[in-house]
Design a protein around this motif. Structure first.
Motif, PDB file in Angstrom:
ATOM      1  N   LYS A   1     -12.309 -45.985   2.006  1.00 36.25           N
ATOM      2  CA  LYS A   1     -13.499 -46.774   1.734  1.00 36.25           C
ATOM      3  C   LYS A   1     -14.629 -46.385   2.686  1.00 36.25           C
ATOM      4  N   ASP A   2     -14.313 -46.194   3.968  1.00 34.85           N
ATOM      5  CA  ASP A   2     -15.352 -45.828   4.928  1.00 34.85           C
ATOM      6  C   ASP A   2     -16.015 -44.500   4.582  1.00 34.85           C
ATOM      7  N   ALA A   3     -15.230 -43.521   4.132  1.00 35.40           N
ATOM      8  CA  ALA A   3     -15.782 -42.202   3.823  1.00 35.40           C
ATOM      9  C   ALA A   3     -16.860 -42.284   2.756  1.00 35.40           C
ATOM     10  N   ALA A   4     -16.734 -43.199   1.825  1.00 38.15           N
ATOM     11  CA  ALA A   4     -17.728 -43.347   0.760  1.00 38.15           C
ATOM     12  C   ALA A   4     -19.032 -43.950   1.291  1.00 38.15           C
ATOM     13  N   ARG A   5     -18.998 -44.569   2.443  1.00 41.73           N
ATOM     14  CA  ARG A   5     -20.194 -45.204   3.004  1.00 41.73           C
ATOM     15  C   ARG A   5     -21.150 -44.203   3.646  1.00 41.73           C
ATOM     16  N   TYR A   6     -20.640 -43.079   4.126  1.00 41.50           N
ATOM     17  CA  TYR A   6     -21.505 -42.114   4.807  1.00 41.50           C
ATOM     18  C   TYR A   6     -22.631 -41.586   3.920  1.00 41.50           C
ATOM     19  N   PRO A   7     -22.348 -41.103   2.711  1.00 40.85           N
ATOM     20  CA  PRO A   7     -23.463 -40.605   1.896  1.00 40.85           C
ATOM     21  C   PRO A   7     -24.433 -41.706   1.477  1.00 40.85           C
ATOM     22  N   VAL A   8     -23.937 -42.916   1.282  1.00 40.30           N
ATOM     23  CA  VAL A   8     -24.817 -44.043   0.948  1.00 40.30           C
ATOM     24  C   VAL A   8     -25.724 -44.346   2.135  1.00 40.30           C
ATOM     25  N   ALA A   9     -25.137 -44.392   3.324  1.00 42.89           N
ATOM     26  CA  ALA A   9     -25.918 -44.649   4.532  1.00 42.89           C
ATOM     27  C   ALA A   9     -26.957 -43.552   4.748  1.00 42.89           C
ATOM     28  N   ALA A  10     -26.616 -42.318   4.440  1.00 40.32           N
ATOM     29  CA  ALA A  10     -27.557 -41.210   4.591  1.00 40.32           C
ATOM     30  C   ALA A  10     -28.753 -41.383   3.661  1.00 40.32           C
ATOM     31  N   LYS A  11     -28.511 -41.857   2.462  1.00 34.20           N
ATOM     32  CA  LYS A  11     -29.621 -42.104   1.528  1.00 34.20           C
ATOM     33  C   LYS A  11     -30.511 -43.234   2.033  1.00 34.20           C
ATOM     34  N   VAL A  12     -29.909 -44.269   2.590  1.00 31.74           N
ATOM     35  CA  VAL A  12     -30.690 -45.369   3.162  1.00 31.74           C
ATOM     36  C   VAL A  12     -31.500 -44.848   4.351  1.00 31.74           C
ATOM     37  N   ALA A  13     -30.901 -44.009   5.178  1.00 30.55           N
ATOM     38  CA  ALA A  13     -31.604 -43.450   6.340  1.00 30.55           C
ATOM     39  C   ALA A  13     -32.843 -42.672   5.910  1.00 30.55           C
ATOM     40  N   GLU A  14     -32.777 -42.018   4.776  1.00 32.91           N
ATOM     41  CA  GLU A  14     -33.934 -41.280   4.272  1.00 32.91           C
ATOM     42  C   GLU A  14     -35.092 -42.210   3.899  1.00 32.91           C
ATOM     43  N   LEU A  15     -34.779 -43.454   3.542  1.00 30.00           N
ATOM     44  CA  LEU A  15     -35.829 -44.429   3.211  1.00 30.00           C
ATOM     45  C   LEU A  15     -36.543 -44.951   4.450  1.00 30.00           C
ATOM     46  N   LEU A  16     -35.860 -44.921   5.579  1.00 35.08           N
ATOM     47  CA  LEU A  16     -36.371 -45.519   6.799  1.00 35.08           C
ATOM     48  C   LEU A  16     -37.301 -44.570   7.546  1.00 35.08           C
ATOM     49  N   LEU A  17     -38.403 -45.098   8.026  1.00 38.13           N
ATOM     50  CA  LEU A  17     -39.408 -44.294   8.712  1.00 38.13           C
ATOM     51  C   LEU A  17     -39.375 -44.548  10.219  1.00 38.13           C
ATOM     52  N   ARG A  18     -39.306 -43.448  10.973  1.00 35.20           N
ATOM     53  CA  ARG A  18     -39.321 -43.557  12.432  1.00 35.20           C
ATOM     54  C   ARG A  18     -40.630 -44.195  12.883  1.00 35.20           C
ATOM     55  N   GLY A  19     -40.549 -45.089  13.847  1.00 35.47           N
ATOM     56  CA  GLY A  19     -41.721 -45.766  14.367  1.00 35.47           C
ATOM     57  C   GLY A  19     -42.063 -47.044  13.620  1.00 35.47           C
ATOM     58  N   HIS A  20     -41.522 -47.205  12.442  1.00 39.00           N
ATOM     59  CA  HIS A  20     -41.746 -48.435  11.671  1.00 39.00           C
ATOM     60  C   HIS A  20     -40.432 -49.176  11.431  1.00 39.00           C
ATOM     61  N   HIS A  21     -39.462 -48.454  10.877  1.00 42.77           N
ATOM     62  CA  HIS A  21     -38.169 -49.067  10.571  1.00 42.77           C
ATOM     63  C   HIS A  21     -37.146 -48.872  11.688  1.00 42.77           C
ATOM     64  N   TYR A  22     -37.366 -47.889  12.526  1.00 38.19           N
ATOM     65  CA  TYR A  22     -36.465 -47.645  13.653  1.00 38.19           C
ATOM     66  C   TYR A  22     -37.196 -46.853  14.722  1.00 38.19           C
ATOM     67  N   ASN A  23     -36.659 -46.938  15.928  1.00 38.13           N
ATOM     68  CA  ASN A  23     -37.183 -46.179  17.053  1.00 38.13           C
ATOM     69  C   ASN A  23     -36.060 -45.324  17.617  1.00 38.13           C
ATOM     70  N   ILE A  24     -36.454 -44.214  18.248  1.00 41.63           N
ATOM     71  CA  ILE A  24     -35.452 -43.328  18.844  1.00 41.63           C
ATOM     72  C   ILE A  24     -35.672 -43.252  20.349  1.00 41.63           C
ATOM     73  N   GLU A  25     -34.593 -42.974  21.040  1.00 41.88           N
ATOM     74  CA  GLU A  25     -34.636 -42.733  22.482  1.00 41.88           C
ATOM     75  C   GLU A  25     -34.050 -41.342  22.707  1.00 41.88           C
ATOM     76  N   LEU A  26     -34.924 -40.383  23.013  1.00 40.59           N
ATOM     77  CA  LEU A  26     -34.487 -38.997  23.175  1.00 40.59           C
ATOM     78  C   LEU A  26     -33.573 -38.808  24.368  1.00 40.59           C
ATOM     79  N   LYS A  27     -33.774 -39.602  25.407  1.00 40.44           N
ATOM     80  CA  LYS A  27     -32.997 -39.439  26.633  1.00 40.44           C
ATOM     81  C   LYS A  27     -31.498 -39.566  26.387  1.00 40.44           C
ATOM     82  N   ASP A  28     -31.115 -40.515  25.540  1.00 39.98           N
ATOM     83  CA  ASP A  28     -29.680 -40.697  25.275  1.00 39.98           C
ATOM     84  C   ASP A  28     -29.322 -40.585  23.794  1.00 39.98           C
TER      85      ASP A  28
END
Length: 117
Positions: free
Chosen positions: A1-28
């Motif tokens: 069941k978990d394996a099927a979640r990765y491609p779905v999560a990847a599609k959701v990640a493509e919808l999300l915009l850096r700086g608006h929907h999520y932030n990144i920390e390059l240091k870690d």
């Protein structure tokens, strides 16, 4: 069941915009969803709680965002015989690892396709 979640999560990640929907920390190499990101991910996944113990999506979304933001083919990883292998950037040795499985399973949505090789 978990394996099927990765491609779905990847599609959701493509919808999300850096700086608006999520932030990144390059240091870690970390990501953090904003309130807007949580709301959009929950809407896309038709769930009311990404952290629901009975239907957890948060770790899949976070890992998909990390794959999207921090890993580039032929720089941080290579694909050999259908397997994603991490490149140690200090020694330049090729190593496997638990993240290589994520790269393979998210791969068809990002910059490469290793499914079916």
């Amino acid at each position: 069941k978990d394996a099927a979640r990765y491609p779905v999560a990847a599609k959701v990640a493509e919808l999300l915009l850096r700086g608006h929907h999520y932030n990144i920390e390059l240091k870690d190499n970390s990501v953090e969803l904003t309130e807007e990101g949580v709301a959009l991910a929950e809407l896309a996944l038709e769930t009311s709680d990404l952290w629901d113990e009975n239907d957890p999506w948060a770790r899949f979304i976070m890992n998909a965002l990390k794959a999207k933001e921090f890993y580039r083919r032929n720089v941080q990883y290579i694909v050999r015989n259908g397997k994603a292998l991490i490149i140690n950037e200090v020694s330049l040795h090729i190593i496997g690892g638990k993240f290589s499985k994520l790269l393979i399973q998210c791969g068809n949505t990002f910059s490469f396709n290793v499914i079916g090789l």
